[in-house]
Design a protein around this motif. Structure first.
Motif, PDB file in Angstrom:
ATOM      1  N   LYS A  48       0.864  -1.179   0.000  1.00 43.84           N
ATOM      2  CA  LYS A  48       0.000   0.000   0.000  1.00 43.84           C
ATOM      3  C   LYS A  48       0.906   1.237   0.000  1.00 43.84           C
ATOM      4  O   LYS A  48       2.019   1.182   0.540  1.00 43.84           O
ATOM      5  CB  LYS A  48      -0.903   0.026   1.234  1.00 43.84           C
ATOM      6  N   SER A  92      -6.587  -2.444  -2.445  1.00 48.88           N
ATOM      7  CA  SER A  92      -7.240  -3.667  -1.958  1.00 48.88           C
ATOM      8  C   SER A  92      -7.882  -4.498  -3.069  1.00 48.88           C
ATOM      9  O   SER A  92      -7.678  -5.709  -3.136  1.00 48.88           O
ATOM     10  CB  SER A  92      -8.288  -3.310  -0.902  1.00 48.88           C
ATOM     11  N   ARG A  95      -5.347  -6.629  -5.639  1.00 40.41           N
ATOM     12  CA  ARG A  95      -4.248  -7.484  -5.221  1.00 40.41           C
ATOM     13  C   ARG A  95      -4.229  -8.851  -5.912  1.00 40.41           C
ATOM     14  O   ARG A  95      -3.172  -9.265  -6.425  1.00 40.41           O
ATOM     15  CB  ARG A  95      -4.255  -7.632  -3.687  1.00 40.41           C
ATOM     16  N   SER A 110      -1.407  -5.403   4.106  1.00 39.65           N
ATOM     17  CA  SER A 110      -2.521  -5.593   5.054  1.00 39.65           C
ATOM     18  C   SER A 110      -3.557  -6.559   4.467  1.00 39.65           C
ATOM     19  O   SER A 110      -4.754  -6.314   4.509  1.00 39.65           O
ATOM     20  CB  SER A 110      -3.176  -4.255   5.424  1.00 39.65           C
ATOM     21  N   SER A 112      -5.613  -9.773   4.205  1.00 38.07           N
ATOM     22  CA  SER A 112      -6.174 -10.859   5.012  1.00 38.07           C
ATOM     23  C   SER A 112      -6.260 -12.158   4.216  1.00 38.07           C
ATOM     24  O   SER A 112      -6.744 -12.176   3.078  1.00 38.07           O
ATOM     25  CB  SER A 112      -7.584 -10.508   5.493  1.00 38.07           C
ATOM     26  N   ARG A 117     -10.197 -15.609  -1.392  1.00 39.92           N
ATOM     27  CA  ARG A 117      -8.948 -15.170  -2.040  1.00 39.92           C
ATOM     28  C   ARG A 117      -8.042 -16.358  -2.368  1.00 39.92           C
ATOM     29  O   ARG A 117      -7.313 -16.327  -3.360  1.00 39.92           O
ATOM     30  CB  ARG A 117      -8.225 -14.164  -1.135  1.00 39.92           C
ATOM     31  N   SER A 160     -12.210  -4.969  -0.003  1.00 44.52           N
ATOM     32  CA  SER A 160     -11.610  -5.249   1.313  1.00 44.52           C
ATOM     33  C   SER A 160     -12.573  -6.098   2.142  1.00 44.52           C
ATOM     34  O   SER A 160     -13.794  -6.035   1.951  1.00 44.52           O
ATOM     35  CB  SER A 160     -11.285  -3.949   2.055  1.00 44.52           C
ATOM     36  N   THR A 161     -12.031  -6.873   3.058  1.00 43.38           N
ATOM     37  CA  THR A 161     -12.887  -7.719   3.894  1.00 43.38           C
ATOM     38  C   THR A 161     -13.795  -6.878   4.814  1.00 43.38           C
ATOM     39  O   THR A 161     -14.950  -7.265   5.017  1.00 43.38           O
ATOM     40  CB  THR A 161     -12.045  -8.723   4.721  1.00 43.38           C
ATOM     41  N   TYR A 181      -8.256   4.044   1.068  1.00 41.98           N
ATOM     42  CA  TYR A 181      -8.608   4.569   2.388  1.00 41.98           C
ATOM     43  C   TYR A 181      -8.390   6.074   2.459  1.00 41.98           C
ATOM     44  O   TYR A 181      -9.085   6.768   3.197  1.00 41.98           O
ATOM     45  CB  TYR A 181      -7.811   3.836   3.479  1.00 41.98           C
ATOM     46  N   THR A 198     -12.060  -0.283   8.834  1.00 43.23           N
ATOM     47  CA  THR A 198     -11.133  -1.287   8.329  1.00 43.23           C
ATOM     48  C   THR A 198     -10.368  -1.837   9.537  1.00 43.23           C
ATOM     49  O   THR A 198     -10.817  -1.669  10.686  1.00 43.23           O
ATOM     50  CB  THR A 198     -10.204  -0.761   7.221  1.00 43.23           C
ATOM     51  N   ASP A 199      -9.194  -2.439   9.309  1.00 46.20           N
ATOM     52  CA  ASP A 199      -8.455  -3.050  10.415  1.00 46.20           C
ATOM     53  C   ASP A 199      -7.942  -2.002  11.403  1.00 46.20           C
ATOM     54  O   ASP A 199      -7.490  -0.921  11.001  1.00 46.20           O
ATOM     55  CB  ASP A 199      -7.271  -3.840   9.860  1.00 46.20           C
ATOM     56  N   ILE A 202      -4.540  -0.288  10.791  1.00 46.26           N
ATOM     57  CA  ILE A 202      -4.526   0.718   9.716  1.00 46.26           C
ATOM     58  C   ILE A 202      -5.106   2.020  10.253  1.00 46.26           C
ATOM     59  O   ILE A 202      -4.540   3.104  10.072  1.00 46.26           O
ATOM     60  CB  ILE A 202      -5.359   0.236   8.505  1.00 46.26           C
TER      61      ILE A 202
HETATM   62  N1  GLU Z   1      -7.206  -6.709   5.865  1.00 39.84           N
HETATM   63  C1  GLU Z   1      -8.323  -6.294   5.067  1.00 39.84           C
HETATM   64  C2  GLU Z   1      -8.254  -6.861   3.663  1.00 39.84           C
HETATM   65  O1  GLU Z   1      -7.319  -7.530   3.302  1.00 39.84           O
HETATM   66  C3  GLU Z   1      -8.479  -4.792   5.047  1.00 39.84           C
HETATM   67  C4  GLU Z   1      -7.241  -4.029   4.745  1.00 39.84           C
HETATM   68  C5  GLU Z   1      -7.065  -3.675   3.306  1.00 39.84           C
HETATM   69  O2  GLU Z   1      -8.031  -3.329   2.618  1.00 39.84           O
HETATM   70  O3  GLU Z   1      -5.922  -3.710   2.870  1.00 39.84           O
HETATM   71  O4  GLU Z   1      -9.145  -6.660   2.885  1.00 39.84           O
END
Ligand code: GLU
Length: 278
Positions: A48, A92, A95, A110, A112, A117, A160-161, A181, A198-199, A202
């Motif tokens: 990121k 996000s 990826r 970051s 998850s 995935r 994102s999760t 973000y 979010t997490d 972060i």
């Molecule tokens: N850890 C979460 C994800 O992988 C949120 C952080 C992000 O968006 O990078 O989606």
């Protein structure tokens, strides 16, 4: 005759277009594996660019954060010096595609680990465990749990999760999903939405940078196992990256990197998680 020539030209033009389109679709990723790239002393790593404490592109063009340190340590174990690394911004939602297309050798962002995935990519790790939380303006008093979001406008990031979690499980919340973000933060500052989710790790980075404008609220309510995203099926790479993560835990570099980066947002390094060699 003229028609023929026009036809030939036309076909040529189409062929060229196809080549160009294929090159664009693959984004310049070659057919070599990540370990081949490492043998050449070069790696392209997805991080990121806008997450202080984790993955940040600084104004002078350098990169900093815990994810950046993990990325560099793993590269070192694969035989690649920091000068041989090219960092590529990996929002996000992009990826999996970046990994699948070979545009990056691995992703430390970051990211998850989850089953959806894992259909597309593999993961080494986890190297850290985070949890979903909220960031609000410092004067906010009515948000503290996911239930308190009823009717509120909440921003998160596409793919994102945390965004998926709100969308699926908290239907009374008005979710705004942006590409990054940073866009969520601008809207929070301007009053366009009530919270960013979010997490926690972060959000803590954003709160620390906001000079008192924002605060993190609520207890983390999900488990986000941060993994290093890799090309699916490359077992040799996954084993080597898992070895590197374990070495980073064992030799003290992991704690040192955490304290020097995320530590600035008031976080204490927890005990490292157990690597899952699935
Ligand atoms: N850890 C979460 C994800 O992988 C949120 C952080 C992000 O968006 O990078 O989606």
């Amino acid at each position: 005759m003229r028609i023929n020539r026009a036809l030939r030209l036309g076909v040529g033009a189409i062929a060229l277009t196809v080549v160009a389109a294929t090159a664009t679709a693959c984004g310049g990723g070659d057919s070599k594996s990540a370990l081949d790239h490492a043998k050449d002393g070069k790696l392209t790593i997805g991080i990121k660019f806008d997450q202080p404490g984790l993955g940040l592109r600084n104004k002078d063009g350098s990169y900093s954060g815990f994810d950046v340190e993990v990325a560099k340590y793993v590269a070192g174990k694969l035989g690649v010096k920091p000068e041989g690394i090219t960092f590529k911004e990996s929002p996000s939602a992009q990826r999996e595609t970046l990994i699948e297309n070979g545009q990056v050798d691995y992703v430390v962002a970051s990211y998850s680990i989850n089953d959806a995935r894992k259909q597309k990519v593999d993961f080494a790790g986890p190297y850290y465990v985070a949890g979903q939380s909220f960031l609000v303006r410092a004067d906010n008093t009515d948000i503290g749990s996911p239930e308190s979001l009823k009717g509120k406008k909440v921003c998160s990031v596409k793919g994102s999760t945390p965004a998926q979690n709100i969308d699926k499980n908290f239907k009374d919340t008005q979710l705004q999903a942006n590409d990054t973000y940073s866009l969520c933060l601008e809207g929070l500052r301007a009053g366009s939405w009530d919270a960013v989710t979010t997490d926690d790790i972060i959000l803590a980075g954003y709160a620390a940078q906001s000079t008192g404008a924002f605060k993190v609220v609520g207890k983390p309510f999900t488990t986000e196992n941060y993994g290093i995203g890799l090309k699916k099926g490359d077992k040799e790479l996954r084993d080597k990256v898992n070895d590197a993560i374990e070495a980073m835990f064992a030799d003290g570099s992991w704690k040192k990197a955490f304290d020097a980066s995320v530590g600035g947002s008031g976080y204490q390094a927890p005990a490292p998680p157990k690597v899952d060699r699935y």
